[in-house]
Design an enzyme around this catalytic site. Structure first.
Site, PDB file in Angstrom:
ATOM      1  N   GLY A 120      82.501  67.850 -18.436  1.00 52.13           N
ATOM      2  CA  GLY A 120      82.982  69.261 -17.825  1.00 52.13           C
ATOM      3  C   GLY A 120      83.802  70.192 -18.581  1.00 52.13           C
ATOM      4  O   GLY A 120      84.503  69.668 -19.437  1.00 52.13           O
ATOM      5  N   ARG A 144      76.907  67.294 -19.200  1.00 52.11           N
ATOM      6  CA  ARG A 144      77.248  65.738 -18.889  1.00 52.11           C
ATOM      7  C   ARG A 144      76.218  64.988 -19.134  1.00 52.11           C
ATOM      8  O   ARG A 144      75.020  64.763 -18.437  1.00 52.11           O
ATOM      9  CB  ARG A 144      77.617  65.657 -17.020  1.00 52.11           C
ATOM     10  CG  ARG A 144      78.786  66.627 -16.860  1.00 52.11           C
ATOM     11  CD  ARG A 144      78.935  66.330 -15.385  1.00 52.11           C
ATOM     12  NE  ARG A 144      79.949  67.372 -14.737  1.00 52.11           N
ATOM     13  CZ  ARG A 144      81.291  66.972 -14.751  1.00 52.11           C
ATOM     14  NH1 ARG A 144      81.700  65.970 -15.467  1.00 52.11           N
ATOM     15  NH2 ARG A 144      82.226  68.188 -14.451  1.00 52.11           N
ATOM     16  N   ASP A 202      86.774  60.913 -19.780  1.00 53.49           N
ATOM     17  CA  ASP A 202      86.063  59.463 -19.455  1.00 53.49           C
ATOM     18  C   ASP A 202      84.632  59.385 -20.286  1.00 53.49           C
ATOM     19  O   ASP A 202      84.561  58.553 -21.107  1.00 53.49           O
ATOM     20  CB  ASP A 202      85.983  59.226 -18.232  1.00 53.49           C
ATOM     21  CG  ASP A 202      87.157  58.797 -17.794  1.00 53.49           C
ATOM     22  OD1 ASP A 202      88.242  58.777 -18.139  1.00 53.49           O
ATOM     23  OD2 ASP A 202      87.238  58.667 -16.253  1.00 53.49           O
ATOM     24  N   THR A 235      90.617  66.483 -19.621  1.00 58.18           N
ATOM     25  CA  THR A 235      90.056  66.469 -18.615  1.00 58.18           C
ATOM     26  C   THR A 235      91.172  67.161 -17.605  1.00 58.18           C
ATOM     27  O   THR A 235      92.322  66.942 -17.544  1.00 58.18           O
ATOM     28  CB  THR A 235      90.104  65.011 -18.025  1.00 58.18           C
ATOM     29  OG1 THR A 235      90.019  64.965 -16.515  1.00 58.18           O
ATOM     30  CG2 THR A 235      91.133  64.090 -18.734  1.00 58.18           C
ATOM     31  N   ASP A 248      91.503  66.271 -14.708  1.00 53.05           N
ATOM     32  CA  ASP A 248      92.092  65.229 -13.586  1.00 53.05           C
ATOM     33  C   ASP A 248      93.296  64.728 -14.413  1.00 53.05           C
ATOM     34  O   ASP A 248      94.045  64.230 -13.574  1.00 53.05           O
ATOM     35  CB  ASP A 248      91.145  64.431 -13.309  1.00 53.05           C
ATOM     36  CG  ASP A 248      90.024  64.770 -12.407  1.00 53.05           C
ATOM     37  OD1 ASP A 248      90.041  66.029 -11.781  1.00 53.05           O
ATOM     38  OD2 ASP A 248      89.053  64.189 -11.965  1.00 53.05           O
ATOM     39  N   ASP A 294      93.610  62.026 -16.114  1.00 51.08           N
ATOM     40  CA  ASP A 294      93.814  60.663 -15.856  1.00 51.08           C
ATOM     41  C   ASP A 294      93.237  59.822 -17.029  1.00 51.08           C
ATOM     42  O   ASP A 294      92.838  58.555 -16.926  1.00 51.08           O
ATOM     43  CB  ASP A 294      92.715  60.256 -14.512  1.00 51.08           C
ATOM     44  CG  ASP A 294      91.327  60.764 -14.902  1.00 51.08           C
ATOM     45  OD1 ASP A 294      90.920  61.351 -15.887  1.00 51.08           O
ATOM     46  OD2 ASP A 294      90.617  60.349 -13.702  1.00 51.08           O
ATOM     47  N   ARG A 332      89.545  62.932  -8.695  1.00 54.00           N
ATOM     48  CA  ARG A 332      88.699  61.730  -8.132  1.00 54.00           C
ATOM     49  C   ARG A 332      89.024  60.475  -7.961  1.00 54.00           C
ATOM     50  O   ARG A 332      89.212  59.858  -7.179  1.00 54.00           O
ATOM     51  CB  ARG A 332      87.161  61.578  -9.025  1.00 54.00           C
ATOM     52  CG  ARG A 332      86.392  62.865  -8.378  1.00 54.00           C
ATOM     53  CD  ARG A 332      85.149  63.006  -9.114  1.00 54.00           C
ATOM     54  NE  ARG A 332      84.398  64.157  -8.872  1.00 54.00           N
ATOM     55  CZ  ARG A 332      83.269  64.673  -9.348  1.00 54.00           C
ATOM     56  NH1 ARG A 332      83.019  64.154 -10.443  1.00 54.00           N
ATOM     57  NH2 ARG A 332      82.741  65.682  -8.851  1.00 54.00           N
TER      58      ARG A 332
END
Lengths: 341, 341, 341, 341
Positions: A10, A72, A103, A125, A127, A129, A171
């Site tokens: 993304g 992706r 990831d 990211t 996120d 993470d 997520r």
């Protein structure tokens, strides 16, 4: 040296800062040639390349997205994907490859590295993470956008005596939810790290609205889930790539609250705005530092590593150390979100 | 417990987040009484106090400045100041004091601690030069504002073929200049950490404008100085409190460039806008975490410490460890500013 | 004089500027008493009042929402509502009433005026569809927020080669869609004023993506509808108050595009963020001018009018002239959105 | 047709929107050729041209400045300037010329028109003082920036009990000062339209700080002047082009206030940040509409006119009607600034 460069997964703000730094440092400091692949691993498979010049990176620092494009796409999952990757890298005489991604991209990078390609990864990211680094590109801007949205929603919540549920991205980890929740002064933050108990949420909201406030803001990460065996039954709804579907848990939480409290309750799903637009200074600086560090590492012969921020310093972490790990929000930050509610 | 609370020195965004966290955590988690002093140490000397309630901190999270007011006032430097401080603390039966401030406030806090008062300090300074912590409240917002200004000035520089000199805050350390310089894509960053060589600057600008660009942005920290013995002679101009005068070095640098290159050169002094307005999420979260940690520390009996951010975690640092130290921009960050020019 | 003041309908940025101006001008210039009703007409019915002081309006200028609270409540539709309104106004000896609101509130104001109450209305609606005035409070900020969102989404659209559909508010008129569409450089703007032809949209997108671009942004007002008899059948989905349901048309349009073009297509529903947060200067100034003008009008004895902006000047328009009318986007603005696609 | 296009005078946000609209409408709707001149009239004199393509205007909508470059250059004032202009226009077979600019550019345009060249002007000036139009490109963004700065300064003023003087642009008219002053809630606004009385200002500030506030914000337009014969003697300081020097009146006002009230008083000169950075939606829309209208006018054969906004509609105004006129802030807006103080 001929160095390949791609952005995968993304898009997010700060990618262009990293691209710019790779090109400036590669061309200016070392005289390398930087070969950009379009649309992530897809461009490697298809041989869609361009030689990067200083002109390409003019004025891109304040721009979101990625000038190289992204997709992706997982080469190791596609038929003949890995062979196509190796063929392109050989044809273009790529001596090392800089992969900017999250990831999925890092996982693919690891697979490609196993084939003998020299890789330096740069984590991105929203996120946040990715393991091994305090910060990944894009996260900081996402928190800014989410906080600004909560600020906006706050005035409506208060003016209308409402419960406003705001679903944000995240997520597997609740970094955006917890940070934007604290920054926006949310009453409740539901993150994947702590399965929530809907009974307690309902009790908390009823008590709050009865005793000292007439509105509440509930921030929900898209990966948040209720406690097993609790009053609210819910399993994460998955899309065609196995990813958690945006909006699903937010809608469910908003409905539960509306039904069980009777309060006027509204849902906002932030969605794609969280990953676009001009990057914050932090993301521009992070991207710039990572880009410089990646070129430096390759030039020194250090590869199969990821650039990382630790204790405000940029360091290198072996790729294998981070594979398959998810960085969760630490307990002390979750607690701050709780006690300031 | 009865806990005193004050904000001292220059105001900045994020102070209200810290105040709010102290009050919420103090009242909610421990049942303490929080006594706010108005206008920093001045309020302690004058006995200007108020008992803080939840109502006082409503909606303050997104607001800049400090709801307690602040002042640049040093009790140990004023006649009878220290006695007045001790008298007020005794009269109000203060068991511990939370001081939110920068250099000056921390210095005063140390003096007061020597008199037996239990202190927990929370660092704030837009200059980010407090030792012992990766980040101080206010710095992050200041970088945001400075970067936004450089973004704005960039379009004028380019449209008009100008050299734009932007002076930002930073008396002893160049944190704002270096960070906003990298984030804004400045061609040159002049920071106190590296005395600059005006000959090289002139040469660089002439070369750049001749060969591949028609504009430049030069970011100058107010504490930047030319190399000793270099072609530009200049000593920092000091105000009545011995502080470096805003605008002085910026004006001098702009004049030198204009005279020696002949390029159309303009100066912008950012000034007070750097320390005001709604705090970024980072400053709100930092203030919130520091406020919670300060109350926790006092409640555990840990005092004469400063809350600090290290490696993304909030820790406590002995006050004596940081006294009199200035945290400078590390070499690797200065280098990123240089190589991306 | 004793002047009543209420804000009704959905909240929006700029209401506090109007409230502040009414209080400042009422108290300062004329020595009136301003009686605020909480939560719109509901507060009038319930007799929920407060006498407004200068302290109440401190620092509210940059704040979104309404410090008086608001509600979607129609006294003439509720049993005994009108009688309760009249009873409260009499009990509070209200000599004139300032109503800040949109369609619904103005409609109720008209009903109350028919009962002999002196009314001055101030138009607010982020939809900007109140007749008789060039601008209503809240619209300008909503366009800003929507444009910023489109800017953000733009970078993702381009990086991922996607069609991004963005649904914005606008049930009966497409003011936000058209303005934010032009400002954000959208390829297509679907507004209630022009029923759209899905066949042409599909053809346009296919041609564009084939020939000179790899992404598109489509802005849809929530009240947009397909042409009758066209290939896409759709009727507006209505909520329990007969209002158009947010997200419905956006989802339908995104699905049609995805299915019929095969392009990767994503939907963002902006929702409540459009009506919150700090007002733009334009909304603050508009609210301030309307507030001053409303008090001036009452003090001069001019009532049963609405403050309006025409040709950059504030004028008064008879309430009856605007009742039941919707102000649509003019053809020349729709054309600009088309030709710049 | 072959249409020339230039941007002259100081740069400002929204110019690129106008350029983009001229190119899109010129190429797309009519098939004209658009010839861009670099750096305003200077480029016409020097024959510095480029044929504009769609690629040139990609992604420029949200960008400040002007992609054509600009300069403060008056061909009629330069030796042989007018002849060079005519020679270039003939050599390039320019059939009509679109000039985007303020006073100076419009004046030059008039001179060129007198030589038989067909001109359509588009007004831009952050000062908003071009006659004949409600709004000029750039003004709206400038008000936004100035208001944001006042918001920031507000928190410092309040936290430190200070008088903050903010000098904004506006040499002949106080549009920015009055609008940003109202929007930012300034206590005093000094505009060229109303010579100020320093005695009254001092009296007002002393009264305010004694009775109900501990801080004040004073907004000063750079062209503001004291009343003749009043206690404060001051004549506008002029630069080498006869323009009012930025900072001069602000410094003088701040010094007077500091000396005569004894209040802690600080000055901020906003300067160049007011004219840069991403344009507001209003400026993007205005630029877009003006650009479309200019091409439409030329294509219809209507020339020697200026595009103008009147009553929210774009109209055409004869160039000669506006020559030498300055549009001042109307009395009713000045009054709102006064009564809300």
């Amino acid at each position: 040296m001929r160095i390949g460069l791609l952005t995968g997964g993304g898009d997010c703000p700060g990618l262009n800062a990293a691209i710019r730094a790779v090109v400036k440092q590669g061309l200016g400091e070392y005289g390398h040639t930087i070969i950009g692949f379009r649309n992530g691993w897809k461009g490697v498979v298809d041989g869609d390349v361009r030689t990067m010049s200083r002109e390409d990176i003019r004025n891109v620092l304040p721009q979101g997205g990625t000038l190289l494009g992204t997709a992706r796409y997982h080469p190791h999952a596609a038929d003949g994907g890995m062979d196509a990757v190796m063929a392109t890298l050989e044809a273009e005489r790529i001596e090392a490859l800089i992969c900017i991604g999250g990831d999925g991209t890092l996982h693919a990078a690891n697979k490609v590295a196993e084939n003998g390609v020299k890789i330096v990864a740069i984590p991105k990211t929203i996120d946040n993470d990715v393991a091994g680094t305090d910060l990944s590109i894009g996260f900081h801007t996402a928190v800014n956008i989410a906080t600004e949205a909560i600020d906006r929603i706050h005035t409506t919540a208060e003016s209308h005596n409402r419960v406003m549920v705001v679903e944000v991205m995240g997520r597997h980890a609740g970094w955006i939810a917890v940070n934007a929740g604290i920054a926006g002064g949310a009453e409740l933050v539901l993150a994947p790290e702590e399965p929530f108990d809907m009974d307690r949420i309902i009790k908390f909201l009823k008590h709050r609205h009865r005793s000292h406030a007439n509105f509440s803001i509930v921030v929900v990460a898209e990966g948040a889930l209720p406690k097993e065996g609790s009053s609210m039954q819910y399993e994460a709804q998955l899309g065609k790539f196995g990813e958690i579907i945006a909006g699903a848990i937010g809608e469910r939480v908003a409905n539960e609250i509306a039904t069980r409290t009777g309060f006027d309750t509204r849902l906002t799903i932030l969605g794609h705005v969280q990953r676009g637009g001009t990057p914050t200074p932090t993301d521009r600086i992070l991207g710039s530092r990572f880009g410089v560090a990646a070129v430096d590492a390759i030039s020194r012969g250090e590869t199969n590593v990821m650039t990382a921020l630790r204790n405000e310093e940029v360091v290198l972490v072996p790729l294998e150390e981070i594979a398959g790990k998810v960085k969760h929000v630490p307990e002390d930050l979750l607690r701050v979100a709780r006690v300031l509610a």
